[in-house]
Enzyme design. Structure first.
Site, PDB file in Angstrom:
ATOM      1  N   ASN A   9     -10.368   0.090   0.152  1.00 37.72           N
ATOM      2  CA  ASN A   9      -8.907   0.172   0.168  1.00 37.72           C
ATOM      3  C   ASN A   9      -8.366  -0.407  -1.145  1.00 37.72           C
ATOM      4  O   ASN A   9      -8.499  -1.603  -1.392  1.00 37.72           O
ATOM      5  CB  ASN A   9      -8.405  -0.637   1.375  1.00 37.72           C
ATOM      6  N   CYS A  65       0.820  -1.229   0.000  1.00 32.60           N
ATOM      7  CA  CYS A  65       0.000   0.000   0.000  1.00 32.60           C
ATOM      8  C   CYS A  65       0.851   1.275   0.000  1.00 32.60           C
ATOM      9  O   CYS A  65       0.333   2.359  -0.256  1.00 32.60           O
ATOM     10  CB  CYS A  65      -0.946   0.011   1.194  1.00 32.60           C
ATOM     11  N   HIS A 120      -2.979   7.168   2.566  1.00 27.26           N
ATOM     12  CA  HIS A 120      -3.481   5.906   2.006  1.00 27.26           C
ATOM     13  C   HIS A 120      -4.877   5.677   2.583  1.00 27.26           C
ATOM     14  O   HIS A 120      -5.111   5.823   3.780  1.00 27.26           O
ATOM     15  CB  HIS A 120      -2.528   4.769   2.387  1.00 27.26           C
TER      16      HIS A 120
HETATM   17  N1  ACO Z   1     -19.211  -8.312   9.054  1.00 27.55           N
HETATM   18  C1  ACO Z   1     -19.750  -8.599  10.237  1.00 27.55           C
HETATM   19  N2  ACO Z   1     -19.054  -9.006  11.294  1.00 27.55           N
HETATM   20  C2  ACO Z   1     -17.717  -9.104  11.153  1.00 27.55           C
HETATM   21  C3  ACO Z   1     -17.072  -8.824   9.940  1.00 27.55           C
HETATM   22  C4  ACO Z   1     -17.872  -8.417   8.866  1.00 27.55           C
HETATM   23  N3  ACO Z   1     -17.360  -8.111   7.656  1.00 27.55           N
HETATM   24  N4  ACO Z   1     -15.748  -9.041  10.104  1.00 27.55           N
HETATM   25  C5  ACO Z   1     -15.566  -9.411  11.355  1.00 27.55           C
HETATM   26  N5  ACO Z   1     -16.750  -9.464  12.009  1.00 27.55           N
HETATM   27  C6  ACO Z   1     -17.015  -9.818  13.379  1.00 27.55           C
HETATM   28  C7  ACO Z   1     -15.936 -10.667  13.985  1.00 27.55           C
HETATM   29  O1  ACO Z   1     -16.151 -12.031  13.680  1.00 27.55           O
HETATM   30  C8  ACO Z   1     -16.089 -10.373  15.459  1.00 27.55           C
HETATM   31  O2  ACO Z   1     -17.162 -11.129  15.955  1.00 27.55           O
HETATM   32  P1  ACO Z   1     -17.078 -11.797  17.433  1.00 27.55           P
HETATM   33  O3  ACO Z   1     -16.908 -10.639  18.367  1.00 27.55           O
HETATM   34  O4  ACO Z   1     -18.369 -12.507  17.536  1.00 27.55           O
HETATM   35  O5  ACO Z   1     -15.867 -12.682  17.380  1.00 27.55           O
HETATM   36  C9  ACO Z   1     -16.547  -8.918  15.482  1.00 27.55           C
HETATM   37  O6  ACO Z   1     -17.025  -8.634  14.177  1.00 27.55           O
HETATM   38  C10 ACO Z   1     -15.450  -7.940  15.847  1.00 27.55           C
HETATM   39  O7  ACO Z   1     -14.325  -8.217  15.060  1.00 27.55           O
HETATM   40  P2  ACO Z   1     -13.026  -7.358  15.239  1.00 27.55           P
HETATM   41  O8  ACO Z   1     -11.966  -7.890  14.323  1.00 27.55           O
HETATM   42  O9  ACO Z   1     -12.694  -7.214  16.690  1.00 27.55           O
HETATM   43  O10 ACO Z   1     -13.545  -5.966  14.705  1.00 27.55           O
HETATM   44  P3  ACO Z   1     -12.857  -4.556  14.831  1.00 27.55           P
HETATM   45  O11 ACO Z   1     -13.797  -3.650  15.499  1.00 27.55           O
HETATM   46  O12 ACO Z   1     -11.479  -4.666  15.377  1.00 27.55           O
HETATM   47  O13 ACO Z   1     -12.742  -4.126  13.328  1.00 27.55           O
HETATM   48  C11 ACO Z   1     -11.280  -4.031  11.414  1.00 27.55           C
HETATM   49  C12 ACO Z   1     -12.037  -4.928  12.377  1.00 27.55           C
HETATM   50  C13 ACO Z   1     -12.247  -3.124  10.685  1.00 27.55           C
HETATM   51  C14 ACO Z   1     -10.556  -4.895  10.385  1.00 27.55           C
HETATM   52  C15 ACO Z   1     -10.277  -3.207  12.263  1.00 27.55           C
HETATM   53  O14 ACO Z   1      -9.432  -4.049  12.996  1.00 27.55           O
HETATM   54  C16 ACO Z   1      -9.433  -2.326  11.401  1.00 27.55           C
HETATM   55  O15 ACO Z   1      -9.899  -1.322  10.916  1.00 27.55           O
HETATM   56  N6  ACO Z   1      -8.140  -2.660  11.221  1.00 27.55           N
HETATM   57  C17 ACO Z   1      -7.303  -1.973  10.278  1.00 27.55           C
HETATM   58  C18 ACO Z   1      -7.281  -2.825   9.079  1.00 27.55           C
HETATM   59  C19 ACO Z   1      -7.041  -2.085   7.808  1.00 27.55           C
HETATM   60  O16 ACO Z   1      -7.433  -0.976   7.589  1.00 27.55           O
HETATM   61  N7  ACO Z   1      -6.341  -2.784   6.948  1.00 27.55           N
HETATM   62  C20 ACO Z   1      -6.061  -2.258   5.689  1.00 27.55           C
HETATM   63  C21 ACO Z   1      -5.242  -3.232   4.956  1.00 27.55           C
HETATM   64  S1  ACO Z   1      -3.643  -2.992   5.138  1.00 27.55           S
HETATM   65  C22 ACO Z   1      -3.319  -1.555   4.568  1.00 27.55           C
HETATM   66  O17 ACO Z   1      -3.933  -1.040   3.691  1.00 27.55           O
HETATM   67  C23 ACO Z   1      -2.243  -0.916   5.233  1.00 27.55           C
END
Ligand code: ACO
Length: 321
Positions: free
Chosen positions: A278, A113, A248
């Site tokens: 993204n 990225c 980004h």
């Molecule tokens: N829809 C519904 N529920 C979901 C989904 C979905 N798409 N994905 C996960 N869940 C559920 C999980 O199973 C979990 O359920 P549980 O509590 O019953 O186990 C619950 O939602 C919470 O999951 P978390 O992973 O704790 O959710 P969080 O609030 O941390 O959000 C996210 C996840 C959005 C990925 C967050 O961690 C984030 O923003 N991270 C940054 C990731 C990112 O931006 N990456 C970009 C790629 S790399 C780059 O470009 C640099």
């Protein structure tokens, strides 16, 4: 930075997939995706591929620069999802643009990225030290190819697309970039390419993408803050002296946290992740092109581009428009 952006463009697939539509494909909801990421839709390829998107963006950028394309002596494409491993996407774009009147250097770069920022800084070094007058720098990805469409925690975040800029050497500004990396394949990465020779076989499964969301979130916030503060300090600038920061586009909540921690105003950071998701190396040039088209930035402005991603890699640069 010693370069000026004289043209920009972007190209996305014809098909837009909304969160609502995604609900019928993956076990997710529009509400979950939007509140956690700020993403409402993304574009996914059907008949297009990486080189089509890169070419489309390149054509728009050349058109907006209003230059003779044969002035371009360098093409760099930032991608980690090329159509094929060789020829490079850059070589395929060179052929489609018919740029063969003079020697052209063309190659792809992979810094995930952060790829577009790495590519722009690399292009700057060529413009500074060679006879090349103009360069085409593209970020292009078809991430939908490597997503595990059964993993709802990652596949909802990404989209396909490409953005491009035409740049030329600008003597006025002093060089100004900051790049960094910290090798780590666990937090964010793809599966390994299998070995399949007559002596050793490790399987034939397709490439897939993995990410530890919480760790990436923390890394991203730290990386953006480190890049912004380093660039400001090294250039004796304040945040107010930057007309726009284009980060980004991974997740709105990451940017919200950075804005809060830096005590900045949300208007200083351009965001369009809502529409595109993204798009990895394509996200910064797509956002830059939109910011120009929407007149959020105009000629004479000082813009900071900030990338972070797989590698882990991160960094940024200050460019003039
Ligand atoms: N829809 C519904 N529920 C979901 C989904 C979905 N798409 N994905 C996960 N869940 C559920 C999980 O199973 C979990 O359920 P549980 O509590 O019953 O186990 C619950 O939602 C919470 O999951 P978390 O992973 O704790 O959710 P969080 O609030 O941390 O959000 C996210 C996840 C959005 C990925 C967050 O961690 C984030 O923003 N991270 C940054 C990731 C990112 O931006 N990456 C970009 C790629 S790399 C780059 O470009 C640099």
């Amino acid at each position: 930075m010693g370069i000026k952006i004289i043209g920009s463009g972007h190209c996305v697939p014809a098909t837009k997939l909304s969160n609502r539509h995604l609900e019928s494909i993956v076990d997710t909801t529009d509400e979950w995706i939007f509140t956690r990421t700020g993403i409402s839709s993304r574009y996914l390829v059907t008949t297009e591929d990486t080189n089509d998107l890169a070419y489309g963006a390149a054509r728009c950028a050349i058109e907006s620069a209003a230059i003779d394309p044969t002035e371009i002596g360098l093409i760099i494409v930032a991608t980690f999802t090329p159509e094929q491993l060789t020829p490079s996407t850059a070589c395929l774009v060179q052929a489609r643009l018919g740029l063969n009147q003079q020697p052209v250097i063309a190659f792809d770069m992979n810094a995930a990225c952060t790829g577009f920022v790495y590519a722009l800084v690399t292009a700057e070094q060529f413009l500074k030290s060679s006879k090349i007058k103009k360069a085409l720098v593209i970020g292009a990805e078809v991430l939908s190819k490597i997503m595990d469409w059964n993993d709802r925690s990652t596949c909802v975040l990404f989209g396909d697309g490409a953005g491009a800029v035409v740049i030329e050497w600008d003597e006025v500004d002093s060089p100004s970039f900051y790049l960094n990396c910290e090798g780590d394949g666990d937090v964010l990465g793809t599966s390994k390419l299998p070995v399949n020779n007559p002596l050793h076989q490790t399987g034939t499964s397709p490439i897939s993408f993995h990410m530890n969301g919480a760790s990436v979130f923390k890394f991203a916030v730290t990386a953006i803050k480190e890049t912004v503060t380093t660039l400001l300090m090294e250039n004796n600038l304040t945040l107010e002296e930057i007309d726009l920061i284009i980060p980004h586009q991974a997740n709105k909540r990451i940017i919200d946290k950075v804005v809060k921690d830096l005590n900045a105003s949300p208007e200083q950071f351009f965001l369009n992740v809502s529409e595109y998701g993204n798009t990895s190396a394509a996200s910064i040039p797509i956002a830059l092109n939109e910011a120009i088209k929407k007149q959020r930035i105009k000629a004479g402005n000082r813009v900071m581009l900030v990338g972070f991603g797989g590698g882990l890699t991160w960094g940024g640069c200050i460019v003039s428009i």
